[in-house]
Structure formats: C-alpha cells, structure tokens
Design a protein around this motif. Structure first.
Motif, PDB file in Angstrom:
ATOM      1  N   GLU A 165      16.492 161.334  60.510  1.00  0.00           N
ATOM      2  CA  GLU A 165      16.980 160.435  61.565  1.00  0.00           C
ATOM      3  C   GLU A 165      17.143 159.005  61.041  1.00  0.00           C
ATOM      4  N   ILE A 166      16.193 158.543  60.253  1.00  0.00           N
ATOM      5  CA  ILE A 166      16.246 157.182  59.703  1.00  0.00           C
ATOM      6  C   ILE A 166      17.440 157.026  58.759  1.00  0.00           C
ATOM      7  N   LEU A 167      17.660 158.049  57.932  1.00  0.00           N
ATOM      8  CA  LEU A 167      18.719 157.963  56.930  1.00  0.00           C
ATOM      9  C   LEU A 167      20.091 158.394  57.440  1.00  0.00           C
ATOM     10  N   GLY A 168      20.116 159.018  58.618  1.00  0.00           N
ATOM     11  CA  GLY A 168      21.389 159.465  59.168  1.00  0.00           C
ATOM     12  C   GLY A 168      21.944 160.698  58.491  1.00  0.00           C
ATOM     13  N   ILE A 169      21.038 161.591  58.071  1.00  0.00           N
ATOM     14  CA  ILE A 169      21.436 162.861  57.464  1.00  0.00           C
ATOM     15  C   ILE A 169      20.687 163.981  58.182  1.00  0.00           C
ATOM     16  N   SER A 170      21.034 165.226  57.868  1.00  0.00           N
ATOM     17  CA  SER A 170      20.380 166.339  58.561  1.00  0.00           C
ATOM     18  C   SER A 170      19.002 166.633  57.983  1.00  0.00           C
ATOM     19  N   GLU A 171      18.166 167.192  58.822  1.00  0.00           N
ATOM     20  CA  GLU A 171      16.825 167.600  58.391  1.00  0.00           C
ATOM     21  C   GLU A 171      16.912 168.664  57.301  1.00  0.00           C
ATOM     22  N   VAL A 172      17.861 169.553  57.423  1.00  0.00           N
ATOM     23  CA  VAL A 172      18.058 170.609  56.413  1.00  0.00           C
ATOM     24  C   VAL A 172      18.391 169.980  55.067  1.00  0.00           C
ATOM     25  N   PHE A 173      19.240 168.939  55.083  1.00  0.00           N
ATOM     26  CA  PHE A 173      19.611 168.264  53.835  1.00  0.00           C
ATOM     27  C   PHE A 173      18.401 167.580  53.209  1.00  0.00           C
TER      28      PHE A 173
ATOM     29  N   GLU B 103      14.448 167.457  48.868  1.00  0.00           N
ATOM     30  CA  GLU B 103      13.053 167.472  48.417  1.00  0.00           C
ATOM     31  C   GLU B 103      12.749 168.692  47.551  1.00  0.00           C
ATOM     32  N   LYS B 104      13.322 169.835  47.904  1.00  0.00           N
ATOM     33  CA  LYS B 104      13.104 171.049  47.115  1.00  0.00           C
ATOM     34  C   LYS B 104      13.866 171.025  45.800  1.00  0.00           C
ATOM     35  N   GLY B 105      14.894 170.161  45.715  1.00  0.00           N
ATOM     36  CA  GLY B 105      15.698 170.098  44.501  1.00  0.00           C
ATOM     37  C   GLY B 105      16.831 171.103  44.482  1.00  0.00           C
ATOM     38  N   THR B 106      17.102 171.735  45.630  1.00  0.00           N
ATOM     39  CA  THR B 106      18.199 172.700  45.689  1.00  0.00           C
ATOM     40  C   THR B 106      19.517 172.029  46.066  1.00  0.00           C
ATOM     41  N   ALA B 107      19.457 170.744  46.441  1.00  0.00           N
ATOM     42  CA  ALA B 107      20.658 169.950  46.710  1.00  0.00           C
ATOM     43  C   ALA B 107      20.427 168.554  46.144  1.00  0.00           C
ATOM     44  N   ASN B 108      21.493 167.940  45.713  1.00  0.00           N
ATOM     45  CA  ASN B 108      21.398 166.588  45.172  1.00  0.00           C
ATOM     46  C   ASN B 108      22.072 165.600  46.112  1.00  0.00           C
ATOM     47  N   PRO B 109      21.426 164.461  46.308  1.00  0.00           N
ATOM     48  CA  PRO B 109      22.023 163.449  47.181  1.00  0.00           C
ATOM     49  C   PRO B 109      23.141 162.713  46.454  1.00  0.00           C
ATOM     50  N   GLY B 110      24.061 162.179  47.219  1.00  0.00           N
ATOM     51  CA  GLY B 110      25.064 161.291  46.651  1.00  0.00           C
ATOM     52  C   GLY B 110      24.436 159.934  46.388  1.00  0.00           C
ATOM     53  N   ARG B 111      25.194 159.069  45.762  1.00  0.00           N
ATOM     54  CA  ARG B 111      24.670 157.751  45.403  1.00  0.00           C
ATOM     55  C   ARG B 111      24.212 156.955  46.629  1.00  0.00           C
ATOM     56  N   LYS B 112      24.991 156.993  47.698  1.00  0.00           N
ATOM     57  CA  LYS B 112      24.620 156.247  48.908  1.00  0.00           C
ATOM     58  C   LYS B 112      23.313 156.764  49.502  1.00  0.00           C
ATOM     59  N   THR B 113      23.143 158.073  49.508  1.00  0.00           N
ATOM     60  CA  THR B 113      21.914 158.661  50.053  1.00  0.00           C
ATOM     61  C   THR B 113      20.720 158.324  49.171  1.00  0.00           C
ATOM     62  N   MET B 114      20.919 158.319  47.847  1.00  0.00           N
ATOM     63  CA  MET B 114      19.832 157.924  46.949  1.00  0.00           C
ATOM     64  C   MET B 114      19.395 156.494  47.235  1.00  0.00           C
ATOM     65  N   LEU B 115      20.365 155.628  47.477  1.00  0.00           N
ATOM     66  CA  LEU B 115      20.029 154.235  47.775  1.00  0.00           C
ATOM     67  C   LEU B 115      19.273 154.114  49.096  1.00  0.00           C
ATOM     68  N   LYS B 116      19.625 154.947  50.064  1.00  0.00           N
ATOM     69  CA  LYS B 116      18.904 154.937  51.341  1.00  0.00           C
ATOM     70  C   LYS B 116      17.447 155.337  51.139  1.00  0.00           C
ATOM     71  N   PHE B 117      17.202 156.371  50.324  1.00  0.00           N
ATOM     72  CA  PHE B 117      15.829 156.792  50.019  1.00  0.00           C
ATOM     73  C   PHE B 117      15.093 155.667  49.291  1.00  0.00           C
ATOM     74  N   GLU B 118      15.777 155.019  48.368  1.00  0.00           N
ATOM     75  CA  GLU B 118      15.183 153.929  47.597  1.00  0.00           C
ATOM     76  C   GLU B 118      14.743 152.794  48.524  1.00  0.00           C
ATOM     77  N   LEU B 119      15.599 152.430  49.468  1.00  0.00           N
ATOM     78  CA  LEU B 119      15.256 151.367  50.410  1.00  0.00           C
ATOM     79  C   LEU B 119      14.136 151.785  51.361  1.00  0.00           C
ATOM     80  N   LEU B 120      14.168 153.030  51.804  1.00  0.00           N
ATOM     81  CA  LEU B 120      13.144 153.525  52.729  1.00  0.00           C
ATOM     82  C   LEU B 120      11.757 153.507  52.095  1.00  0.00           C
ATOM     83  N   TYR B 121      11.667 153.980  50.850  1.00  0.00           N
ATOM     84  CA  TYR B 121      10.359 154.116  50.202  1.00  0.00           C
ATOM     85  C   TYR B 121       9.993 152.940  49.307  1.00  0.00           C
TER      86      TYR B 121
END
Length: 84
Positions: free
Chosen positions: A22-30, A35-53
């Motif tokens: 919800e915070i990042l604006g992506i699906s819970e499944v994603f 987290e499991k490493g079965t999907a890779n985030p795009g650059r924008k999503t990586m930056l969102k995780f970086e800012l969040l944590y």
C-alpha cells in the motif's frame, strides 16, 4: 533466493507485506515475489524500497548488483568464434 535484508528491514519497521504494498503503490503479491527473489523490481520500485527503509538498493537487492567475474567463459567463447 530470499532477499533476507529486505525482509529483515520490513519486519524491523513492523510492517506487513500488505502495508508495504500500500505504501509503495504495488500489489501485495508483487512484494511477496520481490522478497522471495522470484520477481525483480524495476528501478523506480527499487528506489521506493530504498526510501522506505533508508537502506541503499545495493544492500536490499545484492543479487541484482552482483558482478560475476567469469572471464574463463568469455575467453572460451571468444576463442571459439575466432577459430571459425
């Protein structure tokens, strides 16, 4: 490959995967797949995780920044192409 640092930072902040989604604006499944490493985030999503944590993307996603120094394979392939 489970991205342990990513999971650890989420748990440390007391967040669920649903809350992160919800915070990042992506699906819970994603989030789960990232987290499991079965999907890779795009650059924008990586930056969102970086800012969040507050942790660099290279630390959260080390597998995406790992450089394989396999020069033997490259040399072998080059030798085969030159010999043709």
């Amino acid at each position: 490959m489970i991205r342990k640092r990513l999971v650890r930072e989420r748990v440390k902040k007391g967040l669920t995967q649903k809350q992160v989604a919800e915070i990042l604006g992506i699906s819970e499944v994603f989030v789960r797949k990232i987290e499991k490493g079965t999907a890779n985030p795009g650059r924008k999503t990586m930056l969102k995780f970086e800012l969040l944590y507050g942790i660099s993307d290279r630390e959260l996603f080390p597998d995406l920044f790992y450089v394989d120094d396999d020069t033997i394979c490259i040399k072998t392939k080059f030798a085969l192409e030159v010999s043709r």
